[in-house]
Design an enzyme around this catalytic site. Structure first.
Site, PDB file in Angstrom:
ATOM      1  N   HIS A  11       0.844  -1.213   0.000  1.00 14.54           N
ATOM      2  CA  HIS A  11       0.000   0.000   0.000  1.00 14.54           C
ATOM      3  C   HIS A  11       0.870   1.250   0.000  1.00 14.54           C
ATOM      4  CE1 HIS A  11      -3.964   1.973   0.877  1.00 14.54           C
ATOM      5  NE2 HIS A  11      -3.096   2.986   0.975  1.00 14.54           N
TER       6      HIS A  11
ATOM      7  N   HIS B  24       1.552   5.405  -2.098  1.00 13.45           N
ATOM      8  CA  HIS B  24       1.086   6.471  -3.006  1.00 13.45           C
ATOM      9  C   HIS B  24       2.310   7.084  -3.667  1.00 13.45           C
ATOM     10  CE1 HIS B  24      -3.150   6.539  -1.640  1.00 13.45           C
ATOM     11  NE2 HIS B  24      -2.587   5.983  -0.575  1.00 13.45           N
TER      12      HIS B  24
ATOM     13  N   GLN C 221      -9.373   9.361  -5.715  1.00 15.50           N
ATOM     14  CA  GLN C 221      -9.100  10.054  -4.440  1.00 15.50           C
ATOM     15  C   GLN C 221     -10.247  10.966  -3.994  1.00 15.50           C
ATOM     16  OE1 GLN C 221      -5.817  10.667  -2.165  1.00 15.50           O
ATOM     17  NE2 GLN C 221      -7.816  10.930  -1.208  1.00 15.50           N
TER      18      GLN C 221
ATOM     19  N   HIS D 225      -9.434   1.752  -0.271  1.00 17.26           N
ATOM     20  CA  HIS D 225      -9.251   2.541   0.958  1.00 17.26           C
ATOM     21  C   HIS D 225     -10.604   2.479   1.663  1.00 17.26           C
ATOM     22  CE1 HIS D 225      -5.683   4.208  -0.937  1.00 17.26           C
ATOM     23  NE2 HIS D 225      -5.422   4.899   0.140  1.00 17.26           N
TER      24      HIS D 225
ATOM     25  N   GLU E  91     -11.365   4.621   6.335  1.00 14.51           N
ATOM     26  CA  GLU E  91     -10.190   5.287   6.921  1.00 14.51           C
ATOM     27  C   GLU E  91     -10.687   6.500   7.695  1.00 14.51           C
ATOM     28  OE1 GLU E  91      -7.131   6.621   4.237  1.00 14.51           O
ATOM     29  OE2 GLU E  91      -5.733   7.053   5.869  1.00 14.51           O
TER      30      GLU E  91
ATOM     31  N   ASP F 288       2.278   3.215   2.950  1.00 15.52           N
ATOM     32  CA  ASP F 288       1.276   4.223   2.581  1.00 15.52           C
ATOM     33  C   ASP F 288       1.913   5.516   2.067  1.00 15.52           C
ATOM     34  OD1 ASP F 288      -1.223   5.251   2.119  1.00 15.52           O
ATOM     35  OD2 ASP F 288      -1.797   5.478   4.215  1.00 15.52           O
TER      36      ASP F 288
ATOM     37  N   TRP G  31       0.377  13.809   3.539  1.00 12.87           N
ATOM     38  CA  TRP G  31      -0.211  13.125   4.686  1.00 12.87           C
ATOM     39  C   TRP G  31       0.794  12.777   5.772  1.00 12.87           C
ATOM     40  CZ3 TRP G  31      -1.476  12.244  -0.417  1.00 12.87           C
ATOM     41  CH2 TRP G  31      -2.792  12.548  -0.781  1.00 12.87           C
TER      42      TRP G  31
END
Ligand code: FE2
Length: 427
Positions: free
Chosen positions: A57, A59, A152, A210, A213, A309, A315
């Protein structure tokens, strides 16, 4: 004649004193006292030889963009999404490719063998999709990349997400993604899962959502995901990522939910570093950890992996592509400190994500691809404890990265003069 022979290693299952022989890109023999000549011989000195780390996982379209155009001040998921929205119009193909390649270099030095990355499809240019497809081709000789079409801004909430997601899959993106908790209503979230799973079933693709979350105990999309998985016969092909709401759910409800997830053959991917920093932000004290219920999912036989992630993006401002750091945080956040559970955490960043991603030829058996990492540690728990040095990273039978053995010199009277972290391991 072998191409590569690694002598005297310990395997994650505890077997010691083994040799691993490779010819071309395959492991052809593994055992004690392998006989034969080799073009290259590595003395493993009893250290741990592991299959490569796998991050299921990530990005990659956002990685290493920290501070562009500004920092996330609240530290929340929602400000991160807003900030990514500000960054998107500023992205260029070249910048996304350059950052992704830089991250892949870093990941390879850390012994990474494969990454599943989500790519945002809520930009009508599909600039990040094109960029990551190019990256995937470029890095194929040394790192496997699986790409997930990730809406997203919401599959329904964003006007063009649906058509963009289909376009991305037509362009060669591998996996169907979603974000039901970001849709406008619970009903929209559930409907998005139905349609996304149908798209995957029609195209014979894997799914990685996702899912939930959030700290909202009533965010229950994972139940709908399990239902759609069974309805469409997708058992074993679907990952629920994050599942943080499960941390806050009512215990009775969870006692019913977890068996449903197991029946659906769902894989779970919590992301400990991110879950523990993004969740609980609306709490005063006590502050929730936010990571999903890992011991309970494991006990039900669900395949659980730990993902990274984010690394230096809207983030998360830290990270270095080190899956041992991820495993360590998983142990802390769960918390789970039995020898058995800590040993399992090593599987959560190696064999478990390989299973969720359905990687071919992964492992340390005869016939597997000759991909492995020699770690400066004696066993998996020590590797996690020390974030062990990656002495050699081997891909398809060739050493593609190496790091010198770590040894500190002490200059104190009457004390040992050389300190190698591995010397301090418990028996
Ligand atoms: Fe994510």
């Amino acid at each position: 004649m072998f191409d590569l022979l690694v002598r005297n290693v310990t395997l994650p299952d505890g077997r010691t004193g083994l040799d691993v022989a490779c010819r071309h890109d395959r492991i052809v023999e593994i055992g004690s006292g392998v006989i034969g000549e080799a073009r290259q011989i590595i003395d493993g000195r009893g250290y741990l030889l592991s299959p490569p780390f796998i991050d299921s996982h990530f990005h990659m379209d956002a990685t290493l963009s920290l501070g562009i155009p500004r920092l996330n001040l609240s530290g929340t998921l929602l400000e991160g999404i807003k900030l990514w929205g500000e960054l998107k119009p500023l992205l260029t193909h070249e910048a996304v490719v350059a950052r992704a390649l830089r991250y892949c270099d870093l990941a390879v030095t850390q012994g990474m063998g494969a990454i599943r990355t989500h790519v945002d499809v809520c930009d009508d240019r599909l600039l990040c999709v094109e960029a990551l497809l190019e990256v995937k081709k470029k890095i194929a000789p040394y790192l496997d990349l699986q790409i997930v079409a990730f809406p997203q801004d919401g599959f329904y909430r964003s006007k063009t997400a649906r058509q963009n997601l289909i376009r991305a899959l037509d362009m060669g993106v591998d996996v169907v993604g979603g974000i039901p908790h970001f849709e406008r209503t619970m009903a929209d979230g559930a409907a998005s899962l139905k349609e996304l799973c149908e798209i995957a079933a029609d195209r014979g693709l894997l799914v990685d959502i996702h899912c939930d979350e959030t700290d909202d105990p009533l965010s229950r999309h994972v139940e709908a995901l399990a239902y759609e998985t069974r309805r469409l016969g997708l058992e074993g092909r679907v990952v629920g990522s994050h599942l943080t709401s499960m941390h806050s759910m009512d215990n009775y409800y969870v006692s019913k939910l977890i068996p449903l997830l197991a029946e659906a053959g769902l894989h779970a991917t919590p992301n400990p570093l991110i879950n523990i920093t993004l969740q609980g932000r609306h709490d005063t004290y006590p502050k929730r950890r936010g990571m999903t219920r890992v011991p309970e999912l494991r006990a039900a036989g669900i395949n659980v992996s730990f993902g990274h992630d984010c690394v230096m993006d809207p983030w998360y401002p830290l990270g270095q592509g080190c899956m041992l750091e991820v495993a360590s945080m998983g142990i802390h956040a769960a918390p789970m400190t039995s020898r058995e559970a800590m040993r399992w955490a090593f599987d959560a960043v190696t064999v478990n994500p390989a299973k969720a991603m359905q990687l071919d030829g992964y492992g340390l058996d005869k016939g597997c691809r000759a991909d492995f990492v020699l770690l400066q540690a004696k066993d998996p728990i020590e590797a996690i404890r020390l974030r062990a040095n990656r002495l050699k990273v081997v891909r398809a039978g060739k050493v593609i990265a190496e790091t010198p053995e770590r040894l500190s010199l002490l200059h104190l009277d009457g004390r040992p003069v050389q300190v190698n972290g591995a010397d301090y391991a418990p028996p």
